[in-house]
Enzyme design. Structure first.
Site, PDB file in Angstrom:
ATOM      1  N   SER A 222      -7.915  -2.715   2.128  1.00  0.00           N
ATOM      2  CA  SER A 222      -8.974  -3.680   2.408  1.00  0.00           C
ATOM      3  C   SER A 222      -9.245  -4.468   1.142  1.00  0.00           C
ATOM      4  O   SER A 222      -9.029  -3.964   0.033  1.00  0.00           O
ATOM      5  CB  SER A 222     -10.254  -2.970   2.852  1.00  0.00           C
ATOM      6  OG  SER A 222     -11.347  -3.871   2.912  1.00  0.00           O
ATOM      7  N   TYR A 237     -16.721   3.601   0.919  1.00  0.00           N
ATOM      8  CA  TYR A 237     -15.618   2.925   1.600  1.00  0.00           C
ATOM      9  C   TYR A 237     -14.826   2.074   0.616  1.00  0.00           C
ATOM     10  O   TYR A 237     -13.586   2.084   0.618  1.00  0.00           O
ATOM     11  CB  TYR A 237     -16.153   2.053   2.730  1.00  0.00           C
ATOM     12  CG  TYR A 237     -15.082   1.243   3.440  1.00  0.00           C
ATOM     13  CD1 TYR A 237     -14.261   1.844   4.386  1.00  0.00           C
ATOM     14  CD2 TYR A 237     -14.904  -0.109   3.161  1.00  0.00           C
ATOM     15  CE1 TYR A 237     -13.269   1.115   5.037  1.00  0.00           C
ATOM     16  CE2 TYR A 237     -13.919  -0.851   3.799  1.00  0.00           C
ATOM     17  CZ  TYR A 237     -13.101  -0.234   4.741  1.00  0.00           C
ATOM     18  OH  TYR A 237     -12.117  -0.970   5.372  1.00  0.00           O
ATOM     19  N   LYS A 241     -10.810   2.591  -0.226  1.00  0.00           N
ATOM     20  CA  LYS A 241      -9.761   1.588  -0.067  1.00  0.00           C
ATOM     21  C   LYS A 241      -9.086   1.264  -1.400  1.00  0.00           C
ATOM     22  O   LYS A 241      -7.899   0.903  -1.433  1.00  0.00           O
ATOM     23  CB  LYS A 241     -10.337   0.329   0.580  1.00  0.00           C
ATOM     24  CG  LYS A 241     -10.647   0.514   2.071  1.00  0.00           C
ATOM     25  CD  LYS A 241      -9.432   0.984   2.847  1.00  0.00           C
ATOM     26  CE  LYS A 241      -9.676   1.034   4.351  1.00  0.00           C
ATOM     27  NZ  LYS A 241      -8.496   1.523   5.097  1.00  0.00           N
TER      28      LYS A 241
END
Length: 333
Positions: A222, A237, A241
């Site tokens: 991402s 998160y 990533k």
């Protein structure tokens, strides 16, 4: 010598973009505080629906000729998280490029539904095809070593002991302030996003090394692995990533002598069926996101089709350890 600014010069001054991408209002500049769009906002929460309410995906209609090196004829691709969203569309891209596919998803019923829909779509759009692809559906918890090992054995048994491509699209995000993030939720997030990527890659690598065959892995990271998303807080998160991105680089080096290429795709904000559902309830959040994207729009899932085929195919034989950001320019501003 002082010159009076022209009308066009004044217009450029008034519309000079802020760093965030928003424009300074001509009439009331005080309404926008310096840096207000460059911070996380704890009031922003994204409520993800329950599994039963998750929207399904539908095939994208697009058929075009391309270079022969992009062909995936004779290859088998495993896509984790392939039953919905980005994983579903990337599976379609691989199938349309000639590959057989194994959809691996936590929701086995949705995986079966996705495989059937993609097969029907292929038949409808290629009525004269000499060969119909094999698309199988499998259920697994990618955060569990035992589950991953079992599902890869199942895939091999249904695809003539053959895996050439792995796409790790299984993952999810949540929004909590860092100091309030429940530890069990953080462990689950890391388990799916990071452990899941690692475990699936290792199992496929073991097969390729034992078979003495080359292969290609595409980890789905991402842009969050390179930047800090705003205004929603999502520190674990983002870190997960970043780990996926660096894992791709590390494995690319480690497995290069075996002919295994490992690359990463880092999508920006993508309008999947799930994202559309969320943003319909949060129009202000969508406005903030798009105001930060140089292209002025969120991505469509099909924007990833070319990227995944490129990295999975022989068109990228000399590309490994790379991070391909597909984000409309978000991370370069």
């Amino acid at each position: 010598m002082f010159r009076r600014p022209t009308t066009s010069a004044l217009l450029r001054l008034r519309l000079c973009p802020l760093r965030s991408g928003a424009l300074l209002p001509k009439a009331s500049p005080a309404r926008i505080a310096p840096g207000q769009f460059a911070r996380t906002d704890p009031s922003i929460t994204v409520e993800y629906p329950e599994e039963k309410d998750m929207p399904s995906s539908a095939p994208v209609r697009r058929v075009k000729r391309t270079l022969g090196s992009f062909s995936l004829e004779g290859k088998v691709a495993v896509v984790t998280g392939g039953a919905r969203g980005l994983g579903y569309v990337m599976t379609q891209a691989l199938v349309e490029s000639g590959a057989d596919a194994a959809i691996v998803d936590l929701n086995g019923e949705e995986a079966i539904k996705a495989a059937a829909m993609l097969l029907k779509h292929f038949r409808d759009t290629n009525p004269d095809a000499d060969r119909v692809p094999t698309i199988t559906a499998h259920s697994a918890d990618v955060s569990s070593p035992g589950s991953v090992k079992a599902v890869m054995e199942e895939v091999l048994s249904q695809h003539n002991n053959h895996i050439d491509v792995l796409v790790t699209s299984a993952g999810f995000t949540e929004n909590f302030k860092a100091e309030d993030y429940p530890h069990d939720r953080m462990q689950k997030l890391w388990g799916v996003n990071v452990d899941g990527t690692y475990l699936c890659a290792v199992e496929v690598a073991k097969h390729l090394i034992a078979s003495k065959k080359p292969g290609s892995m595409v980890f789905i990271g991402s842009m969050s692995g390179s930047i800090v998303n705003i205004p929603q807080p999502q520190a674990p998160y983002n870190a997960a990533k970043a780990a996926v991105r660096h894992l791709a680089s590390s494995m690319a080096v480690e497995w290069s002598t075996h002919g295994i290429r490992v690359n990463c795709i880092s999508p920006g904000y993508m309008l999947t069926a799930l994202t559309k559902k969320i943003l319909d309830d949060n129009p202000e959040l969508k406005a903030k996101w798009t105001s930060l994207i140089p292209q002025g729009r969120m991505g469509n899932p099909e924007d990833l089709m070319g990227a995944v085929v490129f990295l999975a195919s022989d068109a990228s034989l000399y590309v490994t350890g790379a991070d391909l950001r597909v984000d409309g320019g978000y991370t370069v501003t």
